[in-house]
Enzyme design. Structure first.
Site: not given
Length: 327
Positions: A283, A158, A253
């Site tokens: 995610h 991320s 995501d």
């Protein structure tokens, strides 16, 4: 495809528990909830040979670093510098503990989880400066912890994936230490992304487009910074000469499309790149080995990529050193 059955079951549990989105919480409450979720979903901590906490010098003071050593021999190990996720706002070296343990054992690397200053207290470019400092420090000091700083990779998930990509760009642009590979797990790559995956992922139970906006608002004090390549690497004028990359994305995501666009651009500009999408996943799944089986597959894929690119070079045989053998 539909949600993976284990993701659907996780969603049902979160709904039943009345779990609130992190962006609906105050900063400190969200940080505590993020750590609790990481520990609850990461599975039983995998034993490694040694875990050592230390510090490295950042531009604004000392920062934490945690070393994970998978074995006891004295051979200098290749090094993975890992940056945790959390939207530059949440996260710590504790939230990526399960990931680092698994990668250390599966790669045979010395894994170094590097801390960095968080927004909104320390907005951009603080995190970038700290992560650059970590890589430079490891290149010169990993040997103190049994590592080989000449075989150095970066990785993260991320926002950590964003930082790994940005550090790789900066090292290329400013003669930084050689980086052998970059592991980019559902990375943020474009502040201005207007993609299908951003629009279609609005489920409040999971990370969604509101989450993305919340993190960006904390990270950037000036939206104009979002056009800079060290914020949005997809906007870099050139990606040529960057280290080999593995880009992992998840079907459900909001960051899926910008991560895949980055992988496609890397490949188009001559970078050895592998793109791997995990269908049915959300995610954050990479850190959820305790509840989502595909997380183990993704960790194993990441480990195989790192092993391949951090292996010692074959012994060199110079023509001048070769000796003719009589017939």
């Amino acid at each position: 495809m539909s949600l993976h059955p284990q993701v659907a079951a996780l969603r049902a549990r979160l709904l039943a528990a009345g779990t609130r989105p992190l962006y609906a919480l105050g900063i400190e409450e969200a940080r505590a909830a993020d750590l609790a979720a990481a520990r609850a979903s990461g599975g039983e901590p995998e034993p490694v040979r040694a875990v050592v906490d230390g510090e490295f010098p950042g531009p604004a003071g000392s920062l934490p670093v945690r070393f994970y050593r998978p074995r006891a021999d004295d051979t200098p190990l290749p090094v993975l510098c890992y940056f945790y996720g959390g939207g530059w706002t949440l996260g710590s070296i504790d939230t990526c503990d399960a990931i680092c343990r698994r990668l250390a054992n599966a790669t045979g690397c010395l894994v170094a989880a590097a801390g960095y200053r968080l927004a909104p207290e320390n907005p951009y470019p603080a995190a970038v400066e700290d992560c650059r400092a970590a890589v430079h420090w490891l290149a010169g000091h990993a040997h103190l912890h049994g590592g080989d700083g000449s075989r150095l990779a970066v990785g993260g998930d991320s926002a950590g994936g964003n930082l790994a990509a940005v550090v790789s760009l900066h090292a290329r642009d400013h003669d930084g230490p050689p980086i052998a590979a970059q592991l980019l797990v559902y990375p943020n790559t474009d502040y201005l992304a207007d993609t299908e995956s951003r629009r279609e992922n609005s489920d409040e139970v999971f990370f969604n487009h509101r989450s993305v906006d919340w993190y960006w608002r904390h990270y950037l004090t000036d939206p104009a910074h979002g056009r800079e390549p060290y914020v949005s690497p997809l906007r870099a004028p050139s990606l040529r000469g960057l280290p080999p990359a593995l880009v992992i994305t998840a079907e459900y995501d909001p960051l899926r499309d910008e991560g895949e666009s980055y992988a496609e651009r890397l490949a188009a500009e001559g970078v050895d790149t592998r793109l791997s999408r995990y269908d049915g996943m959300i995610h954050g799944f990479f850190a959820m080995r305790g509840v989502l089986d595909p997380a183990s597959d993704a960790l194993d894929e990441a480990a195989a990529f790192l092993r391949a690119h951090l292996a010692p070079p074959p012994p060199r045989t110079d023509a001048a050193d070769a000796k003719e053998v009589p017939a």
